[in-house]
Design a protein around this motif. Sequence first.
Motif, short mmCIF file in Angstrom:
data_model
loop_
_atom_site.label_atom_id
_atom_site.label_comp_id
_atom_site.label_asym_id
_atom_site.label_seq_id
_atom_site.Cartn_x
_atom_site.Cartn_y
_atom_site.Cartn_z
N VAL A 85 -5.02 6.18 6.98
CA VAL A 85 -4.96 5.15 5.93
C VAL A 85 -3.85 4.16 6.22
N LEU A 103 -3.08 11.21 -1.76
CA LEU A 103 -3.84 12.06 -0.84
C LEU A 103 -3.32 13.49 -0.83
N GLY A 146 -6.18 5.32 -6.39
CA GLY A 146 -7.21 6.24 -5.93
C GLY A 146 -6.62 7.59 -5.58
N LEU A 163 0.87 -1.17 0.00
CA LEU A 163 0.00 0.00 0.00
C LEU A 163 0.90 1.22 0.00
N TYR A 168 -5.02 -0.99 -7.81
CA TYR A 168 -5.88 0.09 -7.30
C TYR A 168 -5.10 1.39 -7.34
N CYS A 205 -2.58 5.11 -3.08
CA CYS A 205 -3.51 6.13 -2.59
C CYS A 205 -2.82 7.49 -2.66
N ILE A 249 -11.92 4.15 2.25
CA ILE A 249 -10.90 3.68 1.29
C ILE A 249 -10.68 2.19 1.47
N VAL A 308 1.10 5.13 0.08
CA VAL A 308 0.29 6.29 0.48
C VAL A 308 1.13 7.54 0.23
N SER A 318 -11.55 8.15 -8.23
CA SER A 318 -11.54 9.52 -7.72
C SER A 318 -12.92 10.13 -7.87
N ILE A 321 -11.71 9.30 -4.04
CA ILE A 321 -11.29 8.01 -3.49
C ILE A 321 -12.30 7.49 -2.47
N GLY A 322 -12.46 6.15 -2.42
CA GLY A 322 -13.27 5.52 -1.39
C GLY A 322 -14.72 5.30 -1.77
#
Length: 372
Positions: free
Chosen positions: A218, A273, A296, A206, A294, A271, A344, A208, A326, A328-329
């Motif tokens: 997250v 952010l 996002g 993952l 994935y 992800c 998310i 981030v 987008s 996201i989640g």
Amino acid sequence: MRDVLGDIAAWYAAGETFGLATVVNTFRSAPRPAGAAMAVAPSGEVTGSVSGGCVEGAVYELAREVMESGRPVVRRYGVSDDDAFAVGLTCGGILDVLVEPVGPATFPEFAEVAASIAAREPVAVATVVSGPGTVGARRVIWPDRASGSLAPGAPYAERLDAAADDDARGMLAQGLTGQRHYGREGERRLDELAVFVHAFAPPPRLLVFGAIDFAAAVARVGKFLGYHVTVCDARPVFATPKRFPEADEVVVKWPHKFLEGTDVDERTAICVLTHDPKFDVPLLEAALRTPAGYVGAMGSRRTHDDRIARLREAGLTAAELSRLRSPIGLDLGARTPEETAVSIAAELIQLRWGGSGRPLTDTAGRIHGGGG
């Protein structure tokens, strides 16, 4: 086995033979997936779970019997709803559970397997669970070597083992655990022999981007879900291990530069952010051209529209842009960083298992995920 590894490794190191129960197949609304494990020590101590509590009592007694007899057994729980209630499997699902004695004499490769799992190195354990072979016959497969046999002493062992090796290495590459079927001599067109392949691949990643409070939340939920979590930001004052204690690593680097130099596969989740064009446009341009499962990005709908326009100008195709999640989640009405992290995580789980994202009260059929 990963969940119970600490306890059973200690029992093994002490020379004890314990009972290891592993879910090797599931049907209908089974509460835990294939690979879920529970172990019983000679002292009676229990670690792990095969059903979340439904059939643990029955499996415990079977494990005690297996430790005494020394013979592996595959037992089905919940063949019918009545049987399910009889053993406590009130969800009505069906579990096939392999219960085997594990100790230095019965599983000499176990210490190597445990070391590989602890070091996050890929390893698979293939075990015969039904058919003309010996139930419990085992082969351990690494990317570059293998040990043991699914048909020890048989003239066709080499062919069967080679077929299982190929499949197990393919499953390791995809992070898959499950059954494979062969003829007794390894013929893939037949299904006389069922082999359970328990693949211990490194955890999915993952990534981030953006060292903000949402990223901290997250990172926490990603770690909880079993990801190897990396937080990356170009600003050293914000990207510090102290601010992200749950992350496996915190990287200070321009996000797109970091992404271009790191490994990304189909199990990776990205992800974004930052919701700052100077960071997220070059980052998403790179991310949407990776095989990540994935991608996002956080931001309002206005931010999303502006971002899409900038990405089109950068040359991304419609197919590449269609991969972007987008805003996201999932729509949970989230407001706080923690609630947003849950939304998310919900989207990640939905994509993994193919869920609808609707309330279970509005759906019919099985409640545990199918094949994502």
